[in-house]
Design a protein around this motif. Structure first.
Motif, PDB file in Angstrom:
ATOM      1  N   GLN A   1       0.568  -1.382   0.035  1.00 28.78           N
ATOM      2  CA  GLN A   1       0.191   0.164   0.019  1.00 28.78           C
ATOM      3  C   GLN A   1       0.776   1.355  -0.256  1.00 28.78           C
ATOM      4  O   GLN A   1       0.377   1.975  -0.794  1.00 28.78           O
ATOM      5  CB  GLN A   1      -0.996  -0.221   1.093  1.00 28.78           C
ATOM      6  N   HIS A   2       2.159   1.047   0.552  1.00 31.31           N
ATOM      7  CA  HIS A   2       2.770   2.856   0.879  1.00 31.31           C
ATOM      8  C   HIS A   2       3.724   2.330  -1.016  1.00 31.31           C
ATOM      9  O   HIS A   2       3.600   3.635  -1.035  1.00 31.31           O
ATOM     10  CB  HIS A   2       3.574   2.411   1.798  1.00 31.31           C
ATOM     11  N   LEU A   3       3.562   1.109  -1.419  1.00 27.03           N
ATOM     12  CA  LEU A   3       4.605   1.609  -1.578  1.00 27.03           C
ATOM     13  C   LEU A   3       3.130   1.966  -3.528  1.00 27.03           C
ATOM     14  O   LEU A   3       4.236   3.400  -4.539  1.00 27.03           O
ATOM     15  CB  LEU A   3       4.970   0.531  -3.103  1.00 27.03           C
ATOM     16  N   THR A   4       2.240   1.607  -3.537  1.00 25.57           N
ATOM     17  CA  THR A   4       1.028   2.020  -4.561  1.00 25.57           C
ATOM     18  C   THR A   4       0.820   3.325  -4.541  1.00 25.57           C
ATOM     19  O   THR A   4       1.076   4.242  -4.730  1.00 25.57           O
ATOM     20  CB  THR A   4       0.075   1.889  -4.141  1.00 25.57           C
ATOM     21  N   ALA A   5       0.540   3.846  -2.821  1.00 27.41           N
ATOM     22  CA  ALA A   5       0.667   5.496  -2.027  1.00 27.41           C
ATOM     23  C   ALA A   5       1.590   6.639  -2.775  1.00 27.41           C
ATOM     24  O   ALA A   5       1.460   7.158  -3.888  1.00 27.41           O
ATOM     25  CB  ALA A   5       0.055   5.770  -0.781  1.00 27.41           C
ATOM     26  N   ALA A   6       2.959   5.898  -2.478  1.00 28.62           N
ATOM     27  CA  ALA A   6       4.562   6.690  -3.556  1.00 28.62           C
ATOM     28  C   ALA A   6       3.958   6.325  -4.960  1.00 28.62           C
ATOM     29  O   ALA A   6       4.430   7.214  -5.715  1.00 28.62           O
ATOM     30  CB  ALA A   6       5.589   6.200  -3.016  1.00 28.62           C
ATOM     31  N   ALA A   7       3.699   5.750  -5.718  1.00 26.70           N
ATOM     32  CA  ALA A   7       4.170   5.544  -7.421  1.00 26.70           C
ATOM     33  C   ALA A   7       2.774   6.562  -7.439  1.00 26.70           C
ATOM     34  O   ALA A   7       2.861   7.132  -8.700  1.00 26.70           O
ATOM     35  CB  ALA A   7       2.970   4.416  -7.256  1.00 26.70           C
ATOM     36  N   ILE A   8       1.673   7.101  -6.962  1.00 27.33           N
ATOM     37  CA  ILE A   8       0.457   7.316  -7.379  1.00 27.33           C
ATOM     38  C   ILE A   8       1.168   9.027  -7.454  1.00 27.33           C
ATOM     39  O   ILE A   8       1.124   9.808  -8.140  1.00 27.33           O
ATOM     40  CB  ILE A   8      -0.610   7.545  -6.038  1.00 27.33           C
ATOM     41  N   GLN A   9       1.878   9.010  -5.371  1.00 32.27           N
ATOM     42  CA  GLN A   9       2.165  10.699  -5.144  1.00 32.27           C
ATOM     43  C   GLN A   9       3.737  11.272  -6.579  1.00 32.27           C
ATOM     44  O   GLN A   9       3.391  12.110  -7.033  1.00 32.27           O
ATOM     45  CB  GLN A   9       2.723  10.650  -4.041  1.00 32.27           C
ATOM     46  N   ALA A  10       4.135  10.450  -7.473  1.00 32.17           N
ATOM     47  CA  ALA A  10       5.346  10.234  -7.852  1.00 32.17           C
ATOM     48  C   ALA A  10       4.141  10.600  -9.192  1.00 32.17           C
ATOM     49  O   ALA A  10       5.097  11.501 -10.183  1.00 32.17           O
ATOM     50  CB  ALA A  10       5.799   9.083  -8.850  1.00 32.17           C
ATOM     51  N   GLU A  11       3.611  10.108  -9.596  1.00 30.83           N
ATOM     52  CA  GLU A  11       1.925  10.103 -10.729  1.00 30.83           C
ATOM     53  C   GLU A  11       1.688  11.358 -10.770  1.00 30.83           C
ATOM     54  O   GLU A  11       2.171  12.527 -11.421  1.00 30.83           O
ATOM     55  CB  GLU A  11       0.997   9.033 -10.661  1.00 30.83           C
ATOM     56  N   LEU A  12       2.126  12.386  -9.765  1.00 29.49           N
ATOM     57  CA  LEU A  12       0.900  13.798  -9.083  1.00 29.49           C
ATOM     58  C   LEU A  12       1.934  14.779  -9.746  1.00 29.49           C
ATOM     59  O   LEU A  12       1.758  15.724 -10.294  1.00 29.49           O
ATOM     60  CB  LEU A  12      -0.190  13.191  -8.207  1.00 29.49           C
ATOM     61  N   LEU A  13       2.875  14.627  -9.318  1.00 25.33           N
ATOM     62  CA  LEU A  13       4.263  14.972  -9.269  1.00 25.33           C
ATOM     63  C   LEU A  13       4.486  15.225 -10.542  1.00 25.33           C
ATOM     64  O   LEU A  13       4.875  16.205 -11.656  1.00 25.33           O
ATOM     65  CB  LEU A  13       5.496  14.141  -7.780  1.00 25.33           C
ATOM     66  N   ALA A  14       4.427  13.821 -11.514  1.00 21.22           N
ATOM     67  CA  ALA A  14       4.953  14.233 -12.489  1.00 21.22           C
ATOM     68  C   ALA A  14       3.884  14.858 -13.455  1.00 21.22           C
ATOM     69  O   ALA A  14       4.725  15.909 -14.796  1.00 21.22           O
ATOM     70  CB  ALA A  14       5.012  12.692 -13.444  1.00 21.22           C
ATOM     71  N   ARG A  15       2.589  15.285 -13.408  1.00 15.64           N
ATOM     72  CA  ARG A  15       1.910  16.073 -13.885  1.00 15.64           C
ATOM     73  C   ARG A  15       1.908  16.950 -13.398  1.00 15.64           C
ATOM     74  O   ARG A  15       1.745  18.554 -14.533  1.00 15.64           O
ATOM     75  CB  ARG A  15       0.498  15.171 -13.835  1.00 15.64           C
ATOM     76  N   ASP A  16       2.087  17.673 -12.515  1.00 13.83           N
ATOM     77  CA  ASP A  16       2.939  18.716 -11.695  1.00 13.83           C
ATOM     78  C   ASP A  16       4.046  19.629 -12.460  1.00 13.83           C
ATOM     79  O   ASP A  16       4.182  20.755 -12.602  1.00 13.83           O
ATOM     80  CB  ASP A  16       2.975  18.843 -10.336  1.00 13.83           C
ATOM     81  N   LEU A  17       4.788  19.147 -12.401  1.00 16.37           N
ATOM     82  CA  LEU A  17       6.184  19.584 -13.413  1.00 16.37           C
ATOM     83  C   LEU A  17       6.031  19.492 -15.155  1.00 16.37           C
ATOM     84  O   LEU A  17       6.156  20.068 -15.122  1.00 16.37           O
ATOM     85  CB  LEU A  17       6.748  18.008 -13.179  1.00 16.37           C
ATOM     86  N   GLU A  18       4.423  18.918 -15.620  1.00 15.61           N
ATOM     87  CA  GLU A  18       4.526  18.814 -16.411  1.00 15.61           C
ATOM     88  C   GLU A  18       3.735  20.388 -16.849  1.00 15.61           C
ATOM     89  O   GLU A  18       3.892  21.125 -17.760  1.00 15.61           O
ATOM     90  CB  GLU A  18       4.284  17.685 -17.259  1.00 15.61           C
ATOM     91  N   ALA A  19       2.960  20.416 -16.189  1.00 20.99           N
ATOM     92  CA  ALA A  19       1.806  21.582 -16.208  1.00 20.99           C
ATOM     93  C   ALA A  19       3.178  22.969 -15.973  1.00 20.99           C
ATOM     94  O   ALA A  19       2.611  23.876 -16.640  1.00 20.99           O
ATOM     95  CB  ALA A  19       0.896  21.808 -15.387  1.00 20.99           C
ATOM     96  N   ASP A  20       4.037  23.201 -14.849  1.00 26.55           N
ATOM     97  CA  ASP A  20       5.135  23.977 -14.945  1.00 26.55           C
ATOM     98  C   ASP A  20       6.026  24.161 -15.725  1.00 26.55           C
ATOM     99  O   ASP A  20       6.932  24.581 -16.354  1.00 26.55           O
ATOM    100  CB  ASP A  20       6.190  24.070 -13.777  1.00 26.55           C
ATOM    101  N   GLY A  21       6.332  22.888 -16.956  1.00 21.88           N
ATOM    102  CA  GLY A  21       7.411  23.490 -18.189  1.00 21.88           C
ATOM    103  C   GLY A  21       8.210  22.483 -17.218  1.00 21.88           C
ATOM    104  O   GLY A  21       9.328  22.693 -18.525  1.00 21.88           O
ATOM    105  N   ALA A  22       8.155  22.052 -16.689  1.00 17.59           N
ATOM    106  CA  ALA A  22      10.187  21.459 -16.150  1.00 17.59           C
ATOM    107  C   ALA A  22      10.307  20.206 -16.114  1.00 17.59           C
ATOM    108  O   ALA A  22       9.764  19.330 -16.452  1.00 17.59           O
ATOM    109  CB  ALA A  22       9.987  20.871 -14.524  1.00 17.59           C
TER     110      ALA A  22
END
Length: 699
Positions: free
Chosen positions: A507-528
């Motif tokens: 579950q922790h690894l799944t949650a970390a994977a979800i957070q990493a996916e959200l982080l990637a989307r935010d970085l895409e929105a910021d253009g990084a």
């Protein structure tokens, strides 16, 4: 040396032994035969010339023809090969009588026919020249008298044809001829046979001299007429000789009887020819006939008495030998032997019986066997066996009983009783033989005691072994329980670890994977963009970690609690092996298999998992086939893989040992080894084992 006797007449198909040779000097065969025939002819002719001195009606007829007795004796002793001596003797006898050679040959033909016929008939009758039997005496007298008729028919006929005998005298001559030839056989042949044999070892000389003196006196009184003139023709006077004949036969045997008859015959012939004695009645033919009857009667009487006495003496001697032989056997035999009469009274004991009991024969003879020697409590048993023999219910009986002794305790004897019966079947005697079996009885008792002791020790040992076995069974049951408990705890811990991996770390690894996916989307929105790619890489790694955690959890807790858990776990095992490990692996399960026993399902999965691991390790690149089938009363699980020429499995490795142990825990049978298509591990699990295990757990 006495020549051997000629053998009895053999059957036509057998061969006869050569007759004994005359006691002559050593000569060639032909010379010996020629000399023997010459001597026989001379003796025959001399006896004939002597006999012709007593001719009555014709020059060639004699009262007693001695040559017939001599020729038959020669044939019986040496065989008929000396027959030319008869022809020579007849020519000597008739020389100077005016008889033609053809007539002499006719007379010789009659004499040859008589001698050969009598010799042949005697041999066919089994005649023994020793004259030791009554039948031999009767055969010689009867056949010798009958054979004389041949010569009486041929000889006078030859004289008649030669013109030497008037036709009206032929009947009287025939009678005298027959009587003379018969008298020669009856009187001379037995005397020659008896006296030619070896003389007896001892002779009663005084008694023999007394008998000869009495015979001389009697013959003078009856046939001489010098001392006491007797009335001619008084036939009863001849009876005075018979007591002497009986004396000679009974006291001196065959030799004495034949010598006495010869002397009496000679005296009677002399007296009759000279007109003296009881046979003279004025007519010469009737006188000779009366003499001939007397000579035959006294000869037959004395010879029959001698033969009968000889048979009785032989039988008595044989009985004595048999008695001595039986006594020697009884005394030499190691068995205890008792002879009883019909009433069970002791008649005789052997030496072994006396030594065994200490009783002497004179102490026991006449007493009843059981009363004298058997303890009182066994009288009925011994008497019962004796009664069986007396009633002819058996001819022999066996029993064991005690035997009293003069000193010491009784001994145990095994008895065998045989009944001796007369012609009517009545028991006359009983032969009781026994063997001392005391040592055997004591040995049997010792053996029975040893057997009882051995049985007691075996029972004790068996009880000890049973107790040890029961303790061992308890220990084995406890060990098996502990093994079950250990495996259950191990499986429980593995399941707990699997749940922790799945529910916690996963579950922790799944949650970390979800957070990493959200982080990637935010970085895409910021253009990084560089940071975005790093975040996506982290998310992929976390997803792989989640998958790995789920696989680890599935390995630690492979079988679900529902009915199809084993089939699903095996399918995932095949997919993981094919997908993750890049090895061809398939599961073949024709129809769904349901297992209610979760522990058995886990053990079966572990066996399949270990078999797949062994195939991965020992058969690189080989295809792996997993099969699961429900065969009614049992479940069949097999894992097979092809083998390369260099590949193989370790039959005694730890993996196979663990698989066999797991199979034993659930009551299954496991077979592992090479087959037609490669290496195969096969497990057969009876469903009844699960029910028994459930009952055991409830108990």
């Amino acid at each position: 040396m006495e020549p051997a006797r000629p053998p009895a007449m053999p059957p036509a198909s057998s061969t006869t032994l050569p007759p004994p040779r005359l006691p002559l000097p050593a000569l060639p065969g032909w010379a010996h035969g020629l000399l023997a025939g010459l001597l026989f002819g001379l003796a025959y002719g001399a006896a004939a010339r002597l006999g012709l001195a007593y001719s009555s009606l014709a020059p060639n007829v004699t009262l007693i023809w001695a040559p017939t007795g001599i020729s038959l004796f020669v044939f019986l002793r040496w065989g008929p090969r000396l027959w030319p001596g008869i022809v020579l003797g007849d020519f000597i006898a008739n020389a100077g009588t005016g008889v033609s050679p053809l007539a002499i040959l006719g007379i010789s033909a009659g004499n040859l026919a008589q001698t050969l016929g009598c010799w042949w008939a005697l041999r066919r009758a089994g005649f023994d020249p020793a004259l030791a039997r009554v039948r031999d005496v009767v055969a010689l007298m009867g056949l010798g008298t009958a054979g004389a008729a041949l010569s009486a028919c041929i000889g006078p006929a030859a004289l008649l044809l030669d013109g030497r005998l008037p036709a009206d005298a032929w009947g009287a001559v025939w009678l005298q001829w027959w009587m003379g030839d018969a008298a020669g056989v009856v009187v001379l042949t037995p005397w020659l046979l008896a006296w030619w044999a070896r003389p007896p070892a001892s002779v009663r000389v005084p008694e023999a001299l007394a008998l000869l003196a009495a015979l001389a006196l009697c013959c003078e009184l009856v046939f001489g007429g010098t001392l006491l003139p007797a009335r001619p023709g008084y036939y009863p006077a001849a009876l005075a000789v018979f007591p002497l004949a009986v004396w000679a036969a009974l006291r001196f045997g065959l030799r004495g009887a034949t010598l006495l008859t010869l002397l009496v015959t000679a005296a009677a012939v002399w007296g009759t020819v000279h007109g003296q004695g009881p046979f003279v009645d004025g007519a010469l033919t009737s006188s000779l006939l009366r003499w001939w009857i007397f000579a035959n009667v006294i000869t037959v009487t004395s010879l029959l008495l001698a033969a009968s006495q000889g048979e009785r003496d032989a039988a008595r001697a044989q009985a004595i030998r048999d008695r001595d032989f039986g006594s020697a056997i009884l005394d030499a035999e190691g068995a205890l032997v008792v002879v009883l009469d019909a009433q069970g009274r002791i008649q005789r004991l052997n030496r072994s019986f006396e030594l065994a009991t200490g009783f002497a024969s004179q102490e026991l003879v006449g007493r009843r066997f059981e009363e004298a020697l058997i303890p009182a409590d066994q009288h009925a048993k011994v008497s019962g066996h004796a009664e069986l023999l007396r009633l002819k219910l058996a001819d022999s009986a066996r029993l064991d009983s005690l035997l009293r002794r003069r000193r010491g305790p009784p001994i145990t004897v095994s008895w065998t009783t045989a009944a001796l019966r007369d012609a009517d079947g009545r028991m006359t005697h009983a032969i009781v033989s026994g063997v001392d079996v005391s040592a055997r009885v004591e040995a049997a008792q010792a053996q029975r005691l040893a057997r009882r002791q051995l049985e007691a020790r075996v029972a004790e040992r068996t009880q000890a072994l049973a107790e040890a076995n029961a303790a061992l069974q308890v220990q084995m049951a406890e060990r098996q329980r502990l093994e079950h408990e250990l495996i259950r705890l191990s499986e429980h811990e593995q399941q707990r670890f699997g749940r922790e991996l799945h529910d916690g770390l996963g579950q922790h690894l799944t949650a970390a994977a979800i957070q990493a996916e959200l982080l990637a989307r935010d970085l895409e929105a910021d253009g990084a963009l560089p940071a975005q790619r790093q975040a996506e890489h982290i998310e992929a790694m976390l997803s792989d970690a989640v998958a790995q955690a789920r696989l680890l959890a599935r390995g630690l807790f492979p079988v679900e609690l529902d009915g199809t858990g084993l089939m699903g776990a095996l399918r995932l095992l095949a997919e993981h092996t094919a997908g993750q490990l890049r090895r061809p692996c398939t599961l073949h399960c024709p129809r769904p298999v349901e297992i209610a026993d979760h522990a058995a399902a886990v053990h079966l999965y572990r066996i399949a998992q270990e078999a797949v691991n062994n195939a991965l390790k020992h058969a690189a690149g080989a295809r792996i086939a997993i099969e699961l089938a429900d065969e009614g009363g049992s479940l069949l699980l097999s894992v097979a893989n092809a083998l390369s020429p260099q590949a193989g499995h370790e039959a005694g490795g730890i993996g196979l040992s663990l698989m066999r142990h797991r199979a034993q825990l659930i009551g299954a049978t496991l077979q592992a080894g090479p087959g037609p298509q490669g290496w195969r591990v096969q497990v057969r699990w009876p469903r009844a084992a699960a029910k028994e295990e459930d009952h055991a757990d409830h108990d």
